[in-house]
Design a protein around this motif. Structure first.
Motif, PDB file in Angstrom:
ATOM      1  N   ARG A 111       3.079  14.538 -13.540  1.00  0.00           N
ATOM      2  CA  ARG A 111       2.072  15.304 -14.290  1.00  0.00           C
ATOM      3  C   ARG A 111       2.210  16.799 -13.990  1.00  0.00           C
ATOM      4  O   ARG A 111       2.150  17.639 -14.891  1.00  0.00           O
ATOM      5  CB  ARG A 111       0.663  14.823 -13.953  1.00  0.00           C
ATOM      6  CG  ARG A 111       0.275  13.543 -14.684  1.00  0.00           C
ATOM      7  CD  ARG A 111      -1.220  13.270 -14.589  1.00  0.00           C
ATOM      8  NE  ARG A 111      -1.703  13.153 -13.203  1.00  0.00           N
ATOM      9  CZ  ARG A 111      -1.639  12.032 -12.480  1.00  0.00           C
ATOM     10  NH1 ARG A 111      -1.104  10.935 -12.987  1.00  0.00           N
ATOM     11  NH2 ARG A 111      -2.090  12.020 -11.250  1.00  0.00           N
ATOM     12  N   LYS A 112       2.413  17.121 -12.721  1.00  0.00           N
ATOM     13  CA  LYS A 112       2.563  18.519 -12.327  1.00  0.00           C
ATOM     14  C   LYS A 112       3.813  19.116 -12.984  1.00  0.00           C
ATOM     15  O   LYS A 112       3.790  20.260 -13.464  1.00  0.00           O
ATOM     16  CB  LYS A 112       2.655  18.635 -10.803  1.00  0.00           C
ATOM     17  CG  LYS A 112       2.590  20.050 -10.299  1.00  0.00           C
ATOM     18  CD  LYS A 112       2.505  20.100  -8.790  1.00  0.00           C
ATOM     19  CE  LYS A 112       2.356  21.532  -8.311  1.00  0.00           C
ATOM     20  NZ  LYS A 112       2.271  21.617  -6.869  1.00  0.00           N
ATOM     21  N   ALA A 147       0.849  -1.205   0.000  1.00  0.00           N
ATOM     22  CA  ALA A 147       0.000   0.000   0.000  1.00  0.00           C
ATOM     23  C   ALA A 147       0.882   1.252   0.000  1.00  0.00           C
ATOM     24  O   ALA A 147       0.614   2.218  -0.724  1.00  0.00           O
ATOM     25  CB  ALA A 147      -0.930  -0.007   1.199  1.00  0.00           C
ATOM     26  N   ALA A 148       1.943   1.237   0.812  1.00  0.00           N
ATOM     27  CA  ALA A 148       2.860   2.380   0.873  1.00  0.00           C
ATOM     28  C   ALA A 148       3.536   2.587  -0.481  1.00  0.00           C
ATOM     29  O   ALA A 148       3.682   3.718  -0.955  1.00  0.00           O
ATOM     30  CB  ALA A 148       3.902   2.173   1.967  1.00  0.00           C
ATOM     31  N   LEU A 149       3.934   1.481  -1.118  1.00  0.00           N
ATOM     32  CA  LEU A 149       4.574   1.545  -2.435  1.00  0.00           C
ATOM     33  C   LEU A 149       3.605   2.105  -3.477  1.00  0.00           C
ATOM     34  O   LEU A 149       3.974   2.965  -4.275  1.00  0.00           O
ATOM     35  CB  LEU A 149       5.056   0.144  -2.837  1.00  0.00           C
ATOM     36  CG  LEU A 149       5.933   0.060  -4.095  1.00  0.00           C
ATOM     37  CD1 LEU A 149       7.203   0.885  -3.911  1.00  0.00           C
ATOM     38  CD2 LEU A 149       6.280  -1.386  -4.387  1.00  0.00           C
ATOM     39  N   GLU A 150       2.368   1.625  -3.420  1.00  0.00           N
ATOM     40  CA  GLU A 150       1.329   2.116  -4.353  1.00  0.00           C
ATOM     41  C   GLU A 150       1.094   3.614  -4.142  1.00  0.00           C
ATOM     42  O   GLU A 150       0.986   4.376  -5.103  1.00  0.00           O
ATOM     43  CB  GLU A 150       0.027   1.329  -4.146  1.00  0.00           C
ATOM     44  CG  GLU A 150      -1.091   1.698  -5.104  1.00  0.00           C
ATOM     45  CD  GLU A 150      -0.776   1.464  -6.575  1.00  0.00           C
ATOM     46  OE1 GLU A 150      -1.318   2.209  -7.412  1.00  0.00           O
ATOM     47  OE2 GLU A 150       0.002   0.531  -6.896  1.00  0.00           O
ATOM     48  N   THR A 200       1.844   9.174  -5.875  1.00  0.00           N
ATOM     49  CA  THR A 200       2.407  10.503  -5.594  1.00  0.00           C
ATOM     50  C   THR A 200       3.423  10.886  -6.664  1.00  0.00           C
ATOM     51  O   THR A 200       3.433  12.025  -7.153  1.00  0.00           O
ATOM     52  CB  THR A 200       3.078  10.518  -4.201  1.00  0.00           C
ATOM     53  OG1 THR A 200       2.115  10.147  -3.227  1.00  0.00           O
ATOM     54  CG2 THR A 200       3.654  11.869  -3.873  1.00  0.00           C
ATOM     55  N   LEU A 201       4.260   9.929  -7.065  1.00  0.00           N
ATOM     56  CA  LEU A 201       5.274  10.170  -8.087  1.00  0.00           C
ATOM     57  C   LEU A 201       4.626  10.511  -9.432  1.00  0.00           C
ATOM     58  O   LEU A 201       5.041  11.447 -10.118  1.00  0.00           O
ATOM     59  CB  LEU A 201       6.176   8.936  -8.212  1.00  0.00           C
ATOM     60  CG  LEU A 201       7.412   9.075  -9.119  1.00  0.00           C
ATOM     61  CD1 LEU A 201       8.298  10.211  -8.628  1.00  0.00           C
ATOM     62  CD2 LEU A 201       8.173   7.761  -9.140  1.00  0.00           C
TER      63      LEU A 201
END
Length: 110
Positions: free
Chosen positions: A30-31, A16-19, A24-25
């Motif tokens: 995209r930003k 879950a943390a990796l996902e 986030t990455l």
């Protein structure tokens, strides 16, 4: 059983943390892309503004040049007018002198 369940929970937690990190990455990517596009657009606008300023500078210089030429023509015309006025004045004096001589000649004839 308990160890296996604990290991599974840790794996699930890390997954879950990796996902979440991956999500986030992707959002950051995209930003970054949007920011780069905005930067490119801003750069294009700056270049366009520079071209506009250069064109206006050129127009101003051309206008100044034309104004200088017009001013010189005006000065030349003013000199011509002054010369013409002087010539008219001289002609007027000559005419008056001629009229006086004519009047004297008439008196002498009478």
């Amino acid at each position: 059983g308990e160890r296996a369940a604990s290991a599974e929970r840790r794996r699930a937690h890390f997954a879950a943390a990796l996902e979440a990190s991956h999500t986030t990455l992707e959002a950051a990517d995209r930003k970054l892309e949007l920011t780069e596009r905005a930067l490119e657009e801003a750069q294009r606008r700056i270049e366009e503004t520079d071209r506009t300023v250069e064109e206006r500078d050129k127009t101003v210089m051309e206008t100044n040049g034309a104004l200088k030429v017009s001013h010189k023509k005006l000065e030349a015309t003013q000199r011509e007018v002054e010369e013409a006025k002087w010539e008219v004045g001289e002609a007027g004096k000559a005419r008056e002198a001629g009229e006086r001589r004519l009047a004297e000649t008439h008196r002498k004839v009478e």
